[in-house]
Design an enzyme around this catalytic site. Structure first.
Site, PDB file in Angstrom:
ATOM      1  N   ASN A 185       0.835  -1.205   0.000  1.00 58.96           N
ATOM      2  CA  ASN A 185       0.000   0.000   0.000  1.00 58.96           C
ATOM      3  C   ASN A 185       0.872   1.259   0.000  1.00 58.96           C
ATOM      4  O   ASN A 185       0.563   2.231  -0.692  1.00 58.96           O
ATOM      5  CB  ASN A 185      -0.939   0.015   1.205  1.00 58.96           C
ATOM      6  N   HIS A 227      -8.508   0.010   6.997  1.00 59.93           N
ATOM      7  CA  HIS A 227      -8.749  -1.274   7.664  1.00 59.93           C
ATOM      8  C   HIS A 227      -9.425  -2.216   6.672  1.00 59.93           C
ATOM      9  O   HIS A 227     -10.323  -1.792   5.943  1.00 59.93           O
ATOM     10  CB  HIS A 227      -9.632  -1.066   8.902  1.00 59.93           C
TER      11      HIS A 227
END
Length: 187
Positions: A15, A105
């Site tokens: 990410n 999340h």
């Protein structure tokens, strides 16, 4: 004025790399710093390869937060992005970046969040519960794990017979598509 982003990560850094690449050609912001709490986190290699300064801090440095905070200030960081960061952010850092620190999340919070819920643990719990959909939640970071104000949620199906790895692949696609865009909108 181009904003400086710091990415906090604890693991492989996919990410983080996606975010760094996304902002390379943007006038709005750039990733100016990557911080980690794990000395052998592969995110350090990714950041170095992409020419982004990166710093590892020991557990004691994260607990007090002073050295981390002074490093964020040294790099003139405007916005902090957690991308697979598996430690609690100290209060002094949270207070220095009110509404300027976000997390992602791998579930639809408030389900399957909280301390110890990350990565495959989340996907296993989602599948075990019989949920028919999962997704990502991008939220502000506060003093409690996964309880900050929700900014964005994106969904994907949980298919019959899914393994945690298969579900994770769909979740990662959502993360890579939406996280940089949400960051850009906020900075």
């Amino acid at each position: 004025m181009r904003r400086n982003i710091a990415v906090l990560a604890s693991g492989s850094g996919t990410n983080a790399e996606n975010i760094i690449r996304y902002f390379r050609e943007k006038d709005s912001a750039r990733v100016a710093l990557v911080l980690t709490n794990r000395q052998n986190a592969f995110v350090l290699e990714r950041a170095k390869r992409l020419g982004v300064p990166c710093v590892w801090f020991a557990k004691s440095d994260w607990e007090s937060g002073e050295l981390v905070l002074s490093t964020l200030r040294e790099y003139e960081i405007d916005f902090v992005v957690l991308a697979g960061f598996l430690a609690r952010v100290p209060d002094n850092i949270l207070h220095a970046y009110p509404n300027k620190m976000i997390n992602i999340h791998p579930s639809l919070l408030p389900k399957f969040g909280g301390k110890g819920m990350y990565g495959d643990r989340v996907h296993e719990a989602v599948i075990a519960s019989g949920e028919r959909e999962s997704g990502i939640t991008i939220h502000y970071t506060n003093e409690h794990y996964d309880e900050g104000g929700i900014i964005c949620q994106q969904k994907c199906p949980v298919l019959p017979g899914d393994t945690p790895e298969e579900l994770a692949q769909r979740i990662h696609r959502l993360e890579y598509e939406y996280y940089p865009k949400v960051i850009e909108g906020l900075v």
